[in-house]
Design a protein around this motif. Structure first.
Motif, short mmCIF file in Angstrom:
data_model
loop_
_atom_site.label_atom_id
_atom_site.label_comp_id
_atom_site.label_asym_id
_atom_site.label_seq_id
_atom_site.Cartn_x
_atom_site.Cartn_y
_atom_site.Cartn_z
N ALA A 56 0.83 -1.21 0.00
CA ALA A 56 0.00 0.00 0.00
C ALA A 56 0.87 1.25 0.00
O ALA A 56 0.59 2.22 -0.73
N MET A 57 1.92 1.25 0.82
CA MET A 57 2.84 2.39 0.84
C MET A 57 3.51 2.57 -0.51
O MET A 57 3.63 3.69 -1.03
N LEU A 58 3.93 1.46 -1.11
CA LEU A 58 4.56 1.52 -2.42
C LEU A 58 3.58 2.05 -3.46
O LEU A 58 3.95 2.83 -4.35
N SER A 59 2.33 1.65 -3.36
CA SER A 59 1.30 2.13 -4.29
C SER A 59 1.12 3.64 -4.16
O SER A 59 0.99 4.36 -5.16
N ALA A 60 1.08 4.13 -2.92
CA ALA A 60 0.96 5.58 -2.71
C ALA A 60 2.16 6.31 -3.31
O ALA A 60 2.01 7.35 -3.97
N VAL A 88 -5.63 6.87 -6.36
CA VAL A 88 -5.45 5.46 -6.69
C VAL A 88 -4.38 4.85 -5.79
O VAL A 88 -4.55 3.77 -5.21
N GLY A 89 -3.25 5.57 -5.65
CA GLY A 89 -2.17 5.07 -4.81
C GLY A 89 -2.54 5.03 -3.34
O GLY A 89 -2.24 4.06 -2.63
N ILE A 90 -3.22 6.11 -2.87
CA ILE A 90 -3.59 6.18 -1.45
C ILE A 90 -4.69 5.17 -1.13
O ILE A 90 -4.64 4.43 -0.15
N GLY A 91 -5.74 5.13 -1.97
CA GLY A 91 -6.87 4.26 -1.70
C GLY A 91 -6.55 2.79 -1.84
O GLY A 91 -7.24 1.94 -1.26
N ALA A 92 -5.50 2.47 -2.60
CA ALA A 92 -5.12 1.06 -2.76
C ALA A 92 -4.81 0.42 -1.41
O ALA A 92 -4.94 -0.81 -1.26
N GLU A 93 -4.39 1.24 -0.44
CA GLU A 93 -4.09 0.68 0.88
C GLU A 93 -5.31 -0.02 1.47
O GLU A 93 -5.23 -1.16 1.94
N TYR A 94 -6.46 0.67 1.45
CA TYR A 94 -7.66 0.10 2.04
C TYR A 94 -8.07 -1.18 1.31
O TYR A 94 -8.40 -2.19 1.93
N THR A 95 -8.07 -1.12 -0.02
CA THR A 95 -8.53 -2.27 -0.78
C THR A 95 -7.56 -3.44 -0.67
O THR A 95 -7.98 -4.60 -0.62
N ILE A 96 -6.27 -3.16 -0.64
CA ILE A 96 -5.28 -4.24 -0.53
C ILE A 96 -5.42 -4.97 0.81
O ILE A 96 -5.38 -6.20 0.87
N ILE A 97 -5.60 -4.19 1.88
CA ILE A 97 -5.69 -4.80 3.21
C ILE A 97 -6.94 -5.67 3.32
O ILE A 97 -6.90 -6.79 3.85
N VAL A 98 -8.07 -5.18 2.79
CA VAL A 98 -9.29 -5.99 2.82
C VAL A 98 -9.11 -7.24 1.96
O VAL A 98 -9.48 -8.36 2.37
N MET A 99 -8.55 -7.08 0.78
CA MET A 99 -8.35 -8.23 -0.11
C MET A 99 -7.41 -9.26 0.51
O MET A 99 -7.67 -10.47 0.44
#
Length: 745
Positions: free
Chosen positions: A292-296, A634-645
């Motif tokens: 998630a950090m890398l995505s941000a 997209v980068g910031i929000g990916a954190e939430y979706t990645i953790i749930v997934m």
């Protein structure tokens, strides 16, 4: 992925074995960061939006003489007033980097050799105006840092000159803007940082219930911000209007990382002793938070690449990338060892866990159960939920064309900034100002030849007949002024005329190998008019047919900055697609699974459409900074979706767990964590809404809304997305396996 889990498990094991040593490392880095922070400089105004430009650099070094304009209003023919102007003139003439001072006192001294006591004699030289202007002209090529002390000296000299009480003195100009904006940017950065920290404390205190040391994440994040200040200082990244927005953003993002670490550690402590809890927590939550950090960081990287020619946006992206990496690091180096030491001090934590479990069953437990049940319900109706989300997003994409834009740099700054108020006052009184002057740099070998001067005369005739071009001042005009309105027939004749012109005046038109033409445009042009003016001036240059070997180019920050800003806004979709591509690439490389690379991005696609409706509803214009939000979200929000997934697939690996049960458990266990971290992020970002800079205030409202929408999308649309994609993936795999079985048979 298993390898990364092992790495983070080893990191957790190392920290729980050596917590004090880890904190010492964190402390050493703090002292190192202070050294870098002292090296931070600031860049303001149009210069922050102008990248590398050889023509502009040449112009700046040869003709771009910054200046201070001193507006003196009152009876300027009074001897006391002219003497005060004369004192100011003489004092400023001695200031370092001041080339010359032009004032009515010069003309009076030239006529009489002194300042006479007769008001009539003074009026015979300067007339009887109710105002006059004193110009303090700098040597060419000064940086903003070198210009700012001149403004301070001018303020001191104005007081020292002792103007009569009935006279009003207003000091304005580029140096005044630069000095005041530099101070305001520093103050704004500190205030926004303090506000973000305060709001985070409130959010953590009320939302992050049921855990020990619930305010500890803000300490870790604040230390991460200190690391960031040090990093940008060492890297030579200056502070600017846009860069000051980064730090509330970092506090919001960094809280996410620390809250996730903290929450998972508390969860593991419910069933394991501290020496086992930390390695297990880090092996479970470390990889998804790292991704998630890398995505941000990649989202900010997309902004960097797409705006590589505009320094302000590059500095914003660079600071953000440093920040997300270093706040993530601070969460590991500061939060985890402190939690470890606290758990040791309290023993195995069993009594604390019992107390926490009681609270867990209350507010936070209820939240978790509600989220879990809601996610199961939504996931059981995937087509309906995803269709509704898609329709709303489609409406948002349609609405994007109706959004207003904010591209005028004067709209970025506080409208009550004293330097801006003074400038507006100066314009209203004098009917002019440096903003209406644009520059043409002419290069060539024979710029003083009569044929070149006649081309300049021809260019003036062509340009003045073009819309938005009011006047043109060229070296040909200068020669004609000193030669009875005629251009000499020979080069020697031109040289003789130029020799009669004062050197300071001549230097405004000629330098070695260069000539300077000034093109005057109307005041208060809109951004669209400015772009039209620039295009018209360039077309006039081309239509005037410059002689061979003569190359005129429109330049100056006022000509280079607006197209750069407009280009940034127009590249909004490109920047967003680049961010999506970067994050997708990172997820695909990490998971090596197409479904797991696509699933976290589906909710982000919905948010990209939804945010346009939010902007329309709140009448938020698209600013250059807001244009980068798509890639950032997209980068910031990916954190939430990645953790749930991640938690969904973790639960699915347990034997006999259905997709809906996995969705419910994932939302129950991590939904509350991302809800808490998401809301604390909203609190942190909301500090931007109080910025004195309009561009940052609008960006604050925009980011708050987008983060909230991202959280909604992660909890509402990701569960049905996972069910649909996972089902499709299993069916495709079963089909392919069946085909292989038939082929083998």
């Amino acid at each position: 992925m298993a390898g990364m889990r092992d790495v983070f498990g080893a990191v957790g094991d190392g920290i729980q074995r050596h917590p004090v040593a880890t904190l010492i490392v964190a402390l050493v880095l703090i002292f190192a960061a202070f050294g870098g922070a002292t090296q931070i400089t600031s860049v303001t105004g149009d210069r922050a939006f102008v990248g590398e430009n050889p023509t502009l650099e040449t112009f700046s070094e040869t003709f771009d003489r910054g200046s201070i304009a001193v507006l003196v209003r009152g009876d300027v023919t009074e001897p006391a007033t002219i003497r005060a102007i004369d004192r100011f003139d003489r004092r400023m003439s001695e200031v370092e980097n001041v080339a010359t001072v032009v004032s009515p006192a010069d003309r009076v001294r030239q006529r009489y050799g002194r300042i006479p006591d007769s008001q009539a004699k003074i009026a015979s030289v300067v007339g009887s105006p109710d105002y006059t202007i004193v110009q303090v002209i700098f040597t060419p090529g000064l940086t903003q840092t070198e210009e700012r002390p001149i403004f301070s000296q001018a303020e001191t000299a104005s007081e020292w000159a002792r103007f009569p009480a009935a006279v009003t003195v207003t000091i304005t100009g580029s140096a005044a803007f630069s000095a005041q904006l530099s101070v305001l940017i520093q103050q704004s950065t500190q205030q926004l940082l303090g506000l973000a920290v305060g709001l985070m404390i409130v959010a953590l205190f009320f939302l992050f219930r049921g855990v020990r040391l619930r305010l500890l994440p803000i300490v870790a994040v604040f230390i991460g911000v200190i690391y960031t200040f040090g990093a940008i200082g060492y890297a030579g990244v200056p502070n600017s209007t846009l860069t000051s927005a980064v730090f509330p953003i970092l506090i919001g993002l960094g809280i996410d990382y620390s809250v996730q670490f903290h929450e998972r550690y508390e969860e593991e402590l419910e069933s394991h002793p501290p020496r086992e809890a930390l390695p297990r927590a880090m092996s479970g939550i470390g990889p998804p938070v790292f991704v998630a950090m890398l995505s941000a960081a990649l989202g900010f990287g997309a902004t960097w690449i797409s705006t590589a020619g505009t320094p302000a946006f590059v500095w914003f992206a660079q600071t953000s990338i440093f920040g997300v990496i270093l706040t993530f690091l601070a969460g590991i180096l500061v939060l985890l060892p402190v939690l470890t030491l606290y758990a040791r001090w309290r023993g195995d934590g069993s009594s604390d866990r019992a107390a926490d479990a009681a609270v867990e069953a209350g507010e936070i437990g209820l939240l978790g159960r509600v989220l879990g049940q809601s996610s199961r319900f939504l996931a059981s109706h995937p087509l309906l939920v995803l269709t509704i989300a898609l329709v709303i997003a489609g409406a948002g994409f349609q609405a994007s064309s109706s959004l207003e834009t904010m591209a005028d740099t004067e709209e970025f700054i506080p409208q009550d900034l004293p330097a801006y108020v003074d400038l507006q006052q100066f314009r209203s009184v004098t009917g002019g100002g440096t903003s209406v002057q644009h520059d043409v740099l002419v290069t060539g070998d024979h710029l003083k030849h009569p044929s070149v001067l006649r081309w300049m005369e021809r260019f003036e005739d062509v340009a003045v007949g073009t819309p938005l071009i009011e006047a043109v001042d060229t070296p040909a005009s200068l020669v004609q002024q000193y030669n009875g309105g005629e251009i000499p027939q020979t080069r020697a004749g031109v040289d003789r005329v130029l020799d009669r012109i004062p050197a300071q005046q001549r230097a405004q038109y000629y330098a070695d190998g260069y000539a300077h033409i000034t093109v005057v445009a109307p005041q208060d042009m809109t951004t669209a008019q400015t772009i039209s003016f620039i295009n018209n001036a360039r077309e006039a240059i081309e239509f005037s047919n410059p002689p061979p070997g003569v190359e005129p180019k429109l330049t100056g920050t006022s000509a280079v900055s607006p197209p750069s800003i407009v280009s940034q806004i127009e590249s909004r979709n490109t920047t967003t697609l680049l961010g999506v591509g970067f994050v997708f690439g990172a997820l695909f490389i990490y998971y090596r699974d197409l479904v797991k690379a696509i699933a976290p991005l589906v909710p982000m696609g919905f948010v990209l459409g939804w945010q346009n409706l939010y902007m329309v509803a709140l009448d938020i214009p698209v600013s250059p900074l807001g244009a980068s939000l798509g890639a950032m979200s997209v980068g910031i929000g990916a954190e939430y979706t990645i953790i749930v997934m991640e938690r969904y697939y973790e639960e699915k690996q347990r034997g006999g767990v259905s997709r809906l049960a996995a969705v419910e458990t994932a939302a129950t266990r991590v939904g509350k964590a991302i809800s808490i971290s998401g809301m604390t992020t909203v609190f942190g970002f909301s500090a931007l809404t109080l910025s004195p800079f309009p561009i940052l205030g609008d960006f604050g409202y925009l980011t708050v809304g987008v983060i909230f929408l991202t959280l909604v999308a992660a909890l509402a649309t990701l569960p049905p997305t996972l069910v649909v994609l996972d089902t499709l993936d299993e069916r495709i795999s079963a089909f392919l396996n069946a085909r292989r079985g038939v082929a083998d048979a």
